[in-house]
Write a protein that holds these residues in place. Structure first.
Motif, PDB file in Angstrom:
ATOM      1  N   LEU A   8     -33.665   1.593  -3.211  1.00  0.00           N
ATOM      2  CA  LEU A   8     -32.318   1.313  -3.710  1.00  0.00           C
ATOM      3  C   LEU A   8     -32.278   1.555  -5.205  1.00  0.00           C
ATOM      4  N   HIS A   9     -31.374   2.430  -5.632  1.00  0.00           N
ATOM      5  CA  HIS A   9     -31.171   2.700  -7.048  1.00  0.00           C
ATOM      6  C   HIS A   9     -29.796   2.142  -7.430  1.00  0.00           C
ATOM      7  N   THR A  10     -29.781   1.063  -8.196  1.00  0.00           N
ATOM      8  CA  THR A  10     -28.521   0.403  -8.561  1.00  0.00           C
ATOM      9  C   THR A  10     -27.739   1.259  -9.551  1.00  0.00           C
ATOM     10  N   PRO A  11     -26.423   1.358  -9.390  1.00  0.00           N
ATOM     11  CA  PRO A  11     -25.603   2.153 -10.302  1.00  0.00           C
ATOM     12  C   PRO A  11     -25.362   1.422 -11.619  1.00  0.00           C
ATOM     13  N   SER A  12     -24.559   2.026 -12.471  1.00  0.00           N
ATOM     14  CA  SER A  12     -24.283   1.468 -13.800  1.00  0.00           C
ATOM     15  C   SER A  12     -23.383   0.240 -13.691  1.00  0.00           C
ATOM     16  N   ASP A  13     -23.644  -0.741 -14.574  1.00  0.00           N
ATOM     17  CA  ASP A  13     -22.825  -1.958 -14.600  1.00  0.00           C
ATOM     18  C   ASP A  13     -21.417  -1.700 -15.102  1.00  0.00           C
ATOM     19  N   ASP A  14     -21.195  -0.558 -15.755  1.00  0.00           N
ATOM     20  CA  ASP A  14     -19.865  -0.285 -16.286  1.00  0.00           C
ATOM     21  C   ASP A  14     -18.855  -0.015 -15.176  1.00  0.00           C
ATOM     22  N   LYS A  15     -19.304   0.564 -14.094  1.00  0.00           N
ATOM     23  CA  LYS A  15     -18.384   0.940 -13.021  1.00  0.00           C
ATOM     24  C   LYS A  15     -18.500   0.046 -11.789  1.00  0.00           C
ATOM     25  N   TYR A  16     -19.564  -0.785 -11.736  1.00  0.00           N
ATOM     26  CA  TYR A  16     -19.789  -1.587 -10.534  1.00  0.00           C
ATOM     27  C   TYR A  16     -20.173  -3.013 -10.921  1.00  0.00           C
ATOM     28  N   PHE A  17     -19.760  -3.952 -10.076  1.00  0.00           N
ATOM     29  CA  PHE A  17     -20.271  -5.318 -10.135  1.00  0.00           C
ATOM     30  C   PHE A  17     -21.502  -5.354  -9.246  1.00  0.00           C
ATOM     31  N   ILE A  18     -22.632  -5.827  -9.777  1.00  0.00           N
ATOM     32  CA  ILE A  18     -23.875  -5.879  -9.008  1.00  0.00           C
ATOM     33  C   ILE A  18     -24.321  -7.331  -8.931  1.00  0.00           C
ATOM     34  N   LEU A  19     -24.491  -7.813  -7.710  1.00  0.00           N
ATOM     35  CA  LEU A  19     -24.912  -9.195  -7.476  1.00  0.00           C
ATOM     36  C   LEU A  19     -26.096  -9.167  -6.528  1.00  0.00           C
ATOM     37  N   TYR A  20     -27.160  -9.920  -6.846  1.00  0.00           N
ATOM     38  CA  TYR A  20     -28.307  -9.970  -5.944  1.00  0.00           C
ATOM     39  C   TYR A  20     -28.821 -11.405  -5.876  1.00  0.00           C
ATOM     40  N   LYS A  21     -29.546 -11.691  -4.767  1.00  0.00           N
ATOM     41  CA  LYS A  21     -30.084 -13.036  -4.565  1.00  0.00           C
ATOM     42  C   LYS A  21     -31.387 -12.899  -3.796  1.00  0.00           C
ATOM     43  N   SER A  22     -32.423 -13.608  -4.272  1.00  0.00           N
ATOM     44  CA  SER A  22     -33.720 -13.610  -3.590  1.00  0.00           C
ATOM     45  C   SER A  22     -33.633 -14.444  -2.326  1.00  0.00           C
ATOM     46  N   ILE A  23     -34.315 -13.983  -1.267  1.00  0.00           N
ATOM     47  CA  ILE A  23     -34.266 -14.689   0.009  1.00  0.00           C
ATOM     48  C   ILE A  23     -35.672 -14.792   0.572  1.00  0.00           C
ATOM     49  N   GLY A  24     -35.831 -15.620   1.604  1.00  0.00           N
ATOM     50  CA  GLY A  24     -37.109 -15.757   2.288  1.00  0.00           C
ATOM     51  C   GLY A  24     -37.928 -16.920   1.770  1.00  0.00           C
ATOM     52  N   THR A  25     -38.814 -17.402   2.645  1.00  0.00           N
ATOM     53  CA  THR A  25     -39.660 -18.545   2.312  1.00  0.00           C
ATOM     54  C   THR A  25     -40.742 -18.123   1.318  1.00  0.00           C
ATOM     55  N   SER A  26     -40.816 -18.846   0.233  1.00  0.00           N
ATOM     56  CA  SER A  26     -41.846 -18.559  -0.791  1.00  0.00           C
ATOM     57  C   SER A  26     -43.199 -19.097  -0.311  1.00  0.00           C
ATOM     58  N   PRO A  27     -44.323 -18.378  -0.584  1.00  0.00           N
ATOM     59  CA  PRO A  27     -44.449 -17.137  -1.364  1.00  0.00           C
ATOM     60  C   PRO A  27     -44.467 -15.887  -0.497  1.00  0.00           C
ATOM     61  N   TYR A  28     -44.204 -16.028   0.806  1.00  0.00           N
ATOM     62  CA  TYR A  28     -44.363 -14.895   1.713  1.00  0.00           C
ATOM     63  C   TYR A  28     -43.280 -13.846   1.510  1.00  0.00           C
ATOM     64  N   PHE A  29     -42.072 -14.259   1.070  1.00  0.00           N
ATOM     65  CA  PHE A  29     -40.948 -13.336   0.917  1.00  0.00           C
ATOM     66  C   PHE A  29     -40.518 -13.250  -0.555  1.00  0.00           C
ATOM     67  N   SER A  30     -41.460 -13.254  -1.459  1.00  0.00           N
ATOM     68  CA  SER A  30     -41.118 -13.294  -2.879  1.00  0.00           C
ATOM     69  C   SER A  30     -40.407 -12.032  -3.359  1.00  0.00           C
ATOM     70  N   ASP A  31     -40.530 -10.927  -2.629  1.00  0.00           N
ATOM     71  CA  ASP A  31     -39.932  -9.672  -3.069  1.00  0.00           C
ATOM     72  C   ASP A  31     -38.774  -9.229  -2.180  1.00  0.00           C
TER      73      ASP A  31
END
Length: 594
Positions: free
Chosen positions: A244-267
């Protein structure tokens, strides 16, 4: 200000409506549209980001719960001592091994599958070449050790490995699945061999939640170095991973959130990418709708105002002209400082003239109503006097008849006391006074009457009068001669018809819950239920008459008392009769306090 108001009085209604429409409707709509465009952009962006954040928070919570459940199941299976013991059993034939699986091992894994519908499969790979492949249990052979999941898990130093694909043995592996791999080993289990427990999870529910965000938002589920596991535009495969290559913040709103049980899903992360132009397009669409609605309402309101103005102007001019012609000879106008020269001014003048006439009519109608009320009051008063006068002669007749019977029976002896009581009674009747008296005064009058009746019965009659101090102190007023006819009726029709020589009458007055209760009770012949109901029905019917010789034995006195009480107290007066043949009669009158 007053000069401006006077100028407006001379402006036509049509122009007034146009001014109100322009200043009060059209201008505020235009100003409101401009202000709305200035402030809605920021609000839409904040609402969109907030909505995405809430949605991703919910999806992350469901993903965490799903993966944590799988990890807990893996830990429970690893800690199951009986499972390790069953797997460590030695068997000599395939049948014996199948019996071990069927009776001891199968139900343990099926239990987890039934209770967790998001778990697609549970498979334990056993490093034992003598084991047989059956359902949830498979041999960790050389072919299996060449698979990608085994190479990844065996090289991982941790007990848990997350494999972002399906491990099912099929021609076309299912999509949207991840496998949680747990190393299972123990010194007392198959010579400390390393075995692998694979729990495959279905992410269909998580993917469905991400899909529900709509076409305007691109959502992605990534792992590792932003490798795409799933996305609205593409789906990752094990043979051809994409990043996944995120686009520029000037033209897009980008929101992300980490998921999964730590530490198995840290990425592992959820990404939401929203095009800023979508907000502008939404604003434009909403603005177009607002303009269309505004123009439609403006055109419609102009048409309605034009129609109403033409109609009002025509009707007001016709009405004003008519009222002016009719009122010139009969009404005097109410002089105003500046009534105005428009149609409304003529209406005010005509209306004031009608008000004058209406006031005169009200005065006439009011006088007529007062005269009518006065006539009704006089009519009721006359009827009241007539009923009271009807009682007095009847009483005098009965009293004289009692004295006559007494004289015949007793050869004119002991007449002095009877005549004395009678003279006091006559004096009371002929003495003018108020129509209302106290209960004590009425009872004194009744006591003199009962003294005469006692002589008439020749010693075979007793009476008892009880009046409580509360009644004396209350000052309750009752109509004159309102209790005596009831007592007379009890003596004449109750005690006289009785064969019992111990005739007795009890007169009682007391206060009960603020109400005056008067009871007249005798031990005479009594009446049955049908006779009592007949009397009460005729009393409630104002057009009925109870004759003195009726079978019920009740004369005109009880009817007169009932009607006089209703005239005096209306709904505050309650009347009841308790009677049975051979057990006497009790009449109870209750007058509620004000």
């Amino acid at each position: 200000m007053s000069r401006l108001l006077r100028l407006l009085d001379n402006v036509s209604i049509r122009r007034k409506f146009i001014m109100v429409y322009t200043i009060g409707i059209l201008v505020p709509i235009v100003i409101g549209a401009v202000v709305w465009i200035s402030f809605t952009s920021r609000e839409i962006r904040q609402n969109t980001v907030h909505y995405l954040d809430q949605s991703f928070e919910k999806t992350a919570g469901n993903f965490n719960l799903l993966t944590q459940t799988a990890i807990n199941v893996a830990n429970q299976i690893n800690a199951d001592v009986t499972l390790r013991q069953d797997l460590s059993r030695e068997f000599s034939t395939p049948v014996e091994h199948y019996e071990i699986y069927w009776f001891f091992l199968r139900n343990r894994f099926n239990m987890y599958l039934v209770s967790n519908p998001d778990i697609a499969s549970i498979t334990l790979y056993i490093d034992d070449t003598n084991f047989i492949n059956v359902d949830h249990f498979r041999v960790l052979d050389d072919l299996t050790k060449q698979k990608e999941w085994y190479i990844l898990a065996s090289s991982d130093t941790s007990d848990f490995t997350i494999y972002p694909h399906s491990t099912a043995i099929s021609v076309t592996p299912p999509q949207n699945r991840i496998t949680i791999i747990r190393k299972v080993r123990s010194p007392d289990f198959l010579n400390n061999a390393v075995n692998y427990l694979l729990i495959e999870l279905k992410l269909d529910r998580i993917i469905s939640e991400l899909n529900s965000e709509g076409e305007s938002i691109d959502t992605y589920l990534t792992y590792g170095d932003n490798r795409i596991f799933w996305g609205t535009q593409l789906t990752n495969t094990s043979t051809d991973p994409q990043f996944l290559h995120t686009p520029s913040d000037d033209k897009y709103f980008i929101l992300y959130k980490s998921i999964g049980t730590s530490p198995y899903f840290s990425d592992w992360k959820i990404y939401g990418i929203f095009d800023r132009n979508q907000i502008n397009r939404r604003q434009l669409v909403v603005l177009v709708y607002i303009l269309l609605i505004t123009l439609s309402m403006a055109g419609l309101s102009v048409f309605i105002i034009w129609s109403v103005l033409n109609s009002m102007r025509y009707r007001l001019l016709a009405l004003s002209s008519h009222i002016k012609k009719v009122g010139e000879n009969y009404f005097e106008p109410l002089e105003l400082k500046n009534p105005g020269k428009d149609e409304i001014g003529w209406l005010i003048i005509a209306f004031n003239k009608m008000i004058t006439n209406i006031n005169e009519l009200i005065n006439v109608v009011y006088k007529l109503e007062m005269q009518k009320k006065s006539m009704e009051i006089e009519n009721i008063r006359a009827k009241y006097k007539y009923l009271q006068a009807q009682v007095d002669p009847h009483f005098l007749f009965n009293t004289l008849n009692a004295i006559l019977v007494f004289c015949v029976k007793n050869n004119y002896t002991e007449l002095s006391s009877v005549i004395s009581s009678l003279s006091k009674l006559l004096k009371r009747l002929l003495t003018p006074g108020n129509d209302f008296i106290t209960v004590s005064e009425e009872f004194d009058f009744i006591e003199k009457y009962l003294a005469i009746e006692k002589f008439r019965f020749g010693g075979k009659f007793e009476y008892e009068i009880n009046i409580s101090p509360e009644v004396i102190n209350s000052g309750f007023l009752i109509p004159k001669m309102s209790i005596q006819p009831i007592v007379e009726n009890a003596c004449k029709h109750g005690l006289q018809a009785s064969i019992d020589e111990r005739r007795k009458l009890v007169l009682t007055a007391k206060i009960d819950s603020g109400a005056l209760v008067i009871s007249v009770k005798d031990n005479g012949a009594g009446m049955d239920k049908k006779q009592v109901e007949e009397i009460l029905e005729k009393l409630k019917n104002p057009n009925s008459e109870i004759g003195s010789d009726s079978e019920t034995g009740s004369g005109v006195g009880i009817q007169n008392v009932y009607r006089r009480m209703l005239m005096s107290y209306d709904k505050r007066f309650h009347f009841s009769i308790n009677s049975s043949p051979g057990h006497g009669t009790e009449i109870i009158m209750r007058i509620e306090g004000e």
